[in-house]
Design a protein around this motif. Structure first.
Motif, mmCIF file in Angstrom:
data_model
loop_
_atom_site.group_PDB
_atom_site.id
_atom_site.type_symbol
_atom_site.label_atom_id
_atom_site.label_comp_id
_atom_site.label_asym_id
_atom_site.label_seq_id
_atom_site.Cartn_x
_atom_site.Cartn_y
_atom_site.Cartn_z
ATOM 1 N N HIS A 3 0.857 -1.176 0.000
ATOM 2 C CA HIS A 3 0.000 0.000 0.000
ATOM 3 C C HIS A 3 0.893 1.226 0.000
ATOM 4 C CE1 HIS A 3 -3.677 -2.251 0.631
ATOM 5 N NE2 HIS A 3 -3.026 -2.971 1.534
ATOM 6 N N PHE A 4 0.789 2.013 -1.033
ATOM 7 C CA PHE A 4 1.609 3.198 -1.176
ATOM 8 C C PHE A 4 0.823 4.436 -0.765
ATOM 9 C CE2 PHE A 4 3.466 0.277 -4.252
ATOM 10 C CZ PHE A 4 4.824 0.418 -4.011
ATOM 11 N N LYS A 5 1.503 5.399 -0.209
ATOM 12 C CA LYS A 5 1.000 6.756 -0.006
ATOM 13 C C LYS A 5 1.962 7.670 -0.728
ATOM 14 C CE LYS A 5 -2.586 6.319 2.638
ATOM 15 N NZ LYS A 5 -3.905 6.600 2.159
ATOM 16 N N GLN A 6 1.406 8.607 -1.457
ATOM 17 C CA GLN A 6 2.230 9.541 -2.226
ATOM 18 C C GLN A 6 2.031 10.936 -1.667
ATOM 19 O OE1 GLN A 6 1.873 9.046 -6.434
ATOM 20 N NE2 GLN A 6 2.702 11.072 -6.892
ATOM 21 N N THR A 7 3.099 11.694 -1.624
ATOM 22 C CA THR A 7 3.061 13.093 -1.212
ATOM 23 C C THR A 7 3.548 13.949 -2.362
ATOM 24 O OG1 THR A 7 3.486 12.518 1.094
ATOM 25 C CG2 THR A 7 3.955 14.792 0.442
ATOM 26 N N VAL A 8 2.779 14.983 -2.673
ATOM 27 C CA VAL A 8 3.206 16.001 -3.629
ATOM 28 C C VAL A 8 3.075 17.329 -2.900
ATOM 29 C CG1 VAL A 8 2.737 17.151 -5.824
ATOM 30 C CG2 VAL A 8 2.501 14.667 -5.644
ATOM 31 N N ALA A 9 4.139 18.114 -2.908
ATOM 32 C CA ALA A 9 4.150 19.335 -2.105
ATOM 33 C C ALA A 9 4.953 20.439 -2.768
ATOM 34 C CB ALA A 9 4.745 19.032 -0.730
ATOM 35 N N LEU A 10 4.656 21.654 -2.343
ATOM 36 C CA LEU A 10 5.490 22.817 -2.640
ATOM 37 C C LEU A 10 5.872 23.431 -1.309
ATOM 38 C CD1 LEU A 10 3.699 24.624 -5.608
ATOM 39 C CD2 LEU A 10 5.791 23.279 -5.684
ATOM 40 N N LYS A 11 7.121 23.776 -1.163
ATOM 41 C CA LYS A 11 7.615 24.360 0.081
ATOM 42 C C LYS A 11 8.227 25.730 -0.210
ATOM 43 C CE LYS A 11 6.864 20.661 2.613
ATOM 44 N NZ LYS A 11 6.031 20.621 3.790
ATOM 45 N N ASP A 12 8.034 26.625 0.722
ATOM 46 C CA ASP A 12 8.659 27.959 0.676
ATOM 47 C C ASP A 12 8.275 28.768 -0.558
ATOM 48 O OD1 ASP A 12 9.944 27.423 3.088
ATOM 49 O OD2 ASP A 12 11.719 26.617 2.101
ATOM 50 N N VAL A 13 6.981 28.774 -0.890
ATOM 51 C CA VAL A 13 6.489 29.614 -1.986
ATOM 52 C C VAL A 13 6.425 31.043 -1.461
ATOM 53 C CG1 VAL A 13 4.620 30.055 -3.616
ATOM 54 C CG2 VAL A 13 5.162 27.693 -2.942
ATOM 55 N N GLU A 39 -1.443 14.493 0.230
ATOM 56 C CA GLU A 39 -1.139 13.067 0.383
ATOM 57 C C GLU A 39 -2.313 12.271 -0.163
ATOM 58 O OE1 GLU A 39 -1.012 10.180 4.131
ATOM 59 O OE2 GLU A 39 0.662 11.599 4.136
ATOM 60 N N PHE A 40 -2.006 11.174 -0.859
ATOM 61 C CA PHE A 40 -3.050 10.363 -1.478
ATOM 62 C C PHE A 40 -2.489 8.995 -1.835
ATOM 63 C CE2 PHE A 40 -0.875 12.996 -4.529
ATOM 64 C CZ PHE A 40 -0.573 12.141 -5.578
ATOM 65 N N SER A 41 -3.400 8.062 -2.119
ATOM 66 C CA SER A 41 -3.009 6.749 -2.629
ATOM 67 C C SER A 41 -2.809 6.897 -4.128
ATOM 68 C CB SER A 41 -4.105 5.724 -2.349
ATOM 69 O OG SER A 41 -4.298 5.583 -0.959
ATOM 70 N N PRO A 42 -1.651 6.506 -4.628
ATOM 71 C CA PRO A 42 -1.380 6.673 -6.060
ATOM 72 C C PRO A 42 -2.404 5.939 -6.918
ATOM 73 C CG PRO A 42 0.588 5.940 -4.901
ATOM 74 C CD PRO A 42 -0.546 5.864 -3.931
ATOM 75 N N LEU A 49 1.123 12.301 -15.980
ATOM 76 C CA LEU A 49 0.803 13.395 -15.071
ATOM 77 C C LEU A 49 -0.633 13.322 -14.565
ATOM 78 C CD1 LEU A 49 2.059 15.866 -13.755
ATOM 79 C CD2 LEU A 49 1.410 17.198 -15.765
ATOM 80 N N GLY A 50 -1.533 12.756 -15.346
ATOM 81 C CA GLY A 50 -2.930 12.648 -14.959
ATOM 82 C C GLY A 50 -3.174 11.712 -13.790
ATOM 83 N N GLN A 51 -2.143 11.005 -13.337
ATOM 84 C CA GLN A 51 -2.294 10.061 -12.234
ATOM 85 C C GLN A 51 -1.675 10.565 -10.936
ATOM 86 O OE1 GLN A 51 -1.026 6.181 -13.491
ATOM 87 N NE2 GLN A 51 -2.792 5.974 -14.828
ATOM 88 N N THR A 52 -1.471 11.851 -10.868
ATOM 89 C CA THR A 52 -0.862 12.425 -9.668
ATOM 90 C C THR A 52 -1.392 13.843 -9.479
ATOM 91 O OG1 THR A 52 1.252 12.820 -8.537
ATOM 92 C CG2 THR A 52 1.176 13.317 -10.907
ATOM 93 N N ASN A 54 -0.492 17.633 -9.794
ATOM 94 C CA ASN A 54 0.470 18.445 -10.523
ATOM 95 C C ASN A 54 0.850 19.644 -9.655
ATOM 96 O OD1 ASN A 54 1.790 20.212 -12.254
ATOM 97 N ND2 ASN A 54 0.438 19.803 -13.986
ATOM 98 N N TYR A 55 2.108 19.732 -9.271
ATOM 99 C CA TYR A 55 2.493 20.836 -8.389
ATOM 100 C C TYR A 55 2.478 22.187 -9.093
ATOM 101 C CZ TYR A 55 7.191 19.299 -9.936
ATOM 102 O OH TYR A 55 8.272 18.897 -10.672
ATOM 103 N N GLU A 56 2.424 22.200 -10.422
ATOM 104 C CA GLU A 56 2.193 23.473 -11.124
ATOM 105 C C GLU A 56 0.798 24.005 -10.800
ATOM 106 O OE1 GLU A 56 4.327 23.847 -15.220
ATOM 107 O OE2 GLU A 56 3.511 21.800 -15.035
ATOM 108 N N ASP A 57 -0.182 23.089 -10.710
ATOM 109 C CA ASP A 57 -1.530 23.494 -10.294
ATOM 110 C C ASP A 57 -1.526 24.028 -8.867
ATOM 111 O OD1 ASP A 57 -2.633 22.715 -12.740
ATOM 112 O OD2 ASP A 57 -3.217 20.720 -11.998
ATOM 113 N N LEU A 58 -0.788 23.368 -7.987
ATOM 114 C CA LEU A 58 -0.711 23.832 -6.601
ATOM 115 C C LEU A 58 -0.129 25.242 -6.542
ATOM 116 C CD1 LEU A 58 0.582 20.633 -4.741
ATOM 117 C CD2 LEU A 58 -1.787 21.359 -5.157
#
Length: 122
Positions: A3-13, A39-42, A49-52, A54-58
């Motif tokens: 079971h995977f957990k994925q993190t996508v983040a932006l720091k210090d914007v 954080e989400f299940s992949p 890119l459609g499966q994650t 997108n930190y550009e959107d964030l």
């Protein structure tokens, strides 16, 4: 089964914005630093890119919300979370925080800090 957990983040914007409770703060503005973590299940691992998230959107969400003057940083955080949920309803957890650098009050203060965490209810 793994079971995977994925993190996508932006720091210090880093942003300059006119947020603040007092009218003077909304005139002079201040420098802010935003962190946004999802954080989400992949959905899959097929290099699409459609499966994650997108930190550009964030980044776009952060920059859009920082342009809208608010009295409370909590309001900015709630608005950011709402937009992330609309765009990525599969996200299981969102942490977003804002640092206001050198807040206008007596003494030497590096930054004030507000954080909001979202987890959906079942």
């Amino acid at each position: 089964m793994n079971h995977f957990k994925q993190t996508v983040a932006l720091k210090d914007v880093k942003c300059f914005a006119l947020h603040g409770y007092y009218p003077e703060e909304q005139l002079t503005g201040n420098h802010f630093i935003v962190d946004l973590e999802t954080e989400f299940s992949p959905i899959g691992f097929d290099d699409e890119l459609g499966q994650t998230v997108n930190y550009e959107d964030l980044n776009s969400i952060i920059l859009e919300e920082m342009k809208i003057t608010q009295k409370l940083l909590e309001t900015v955080l709630k608005n950011i979370i709402s937009k992330v949920i609309r765009l990525y309803p599969f996200v299981e957890k969102i942490d977003v925080s804002i640092k206001k650098l050198n807040p206008p009050m007596p003494g030497q203060i590096g930054h004030s800090f507000v954080k909001l965490t979202y987890t959906p209810t079942n």
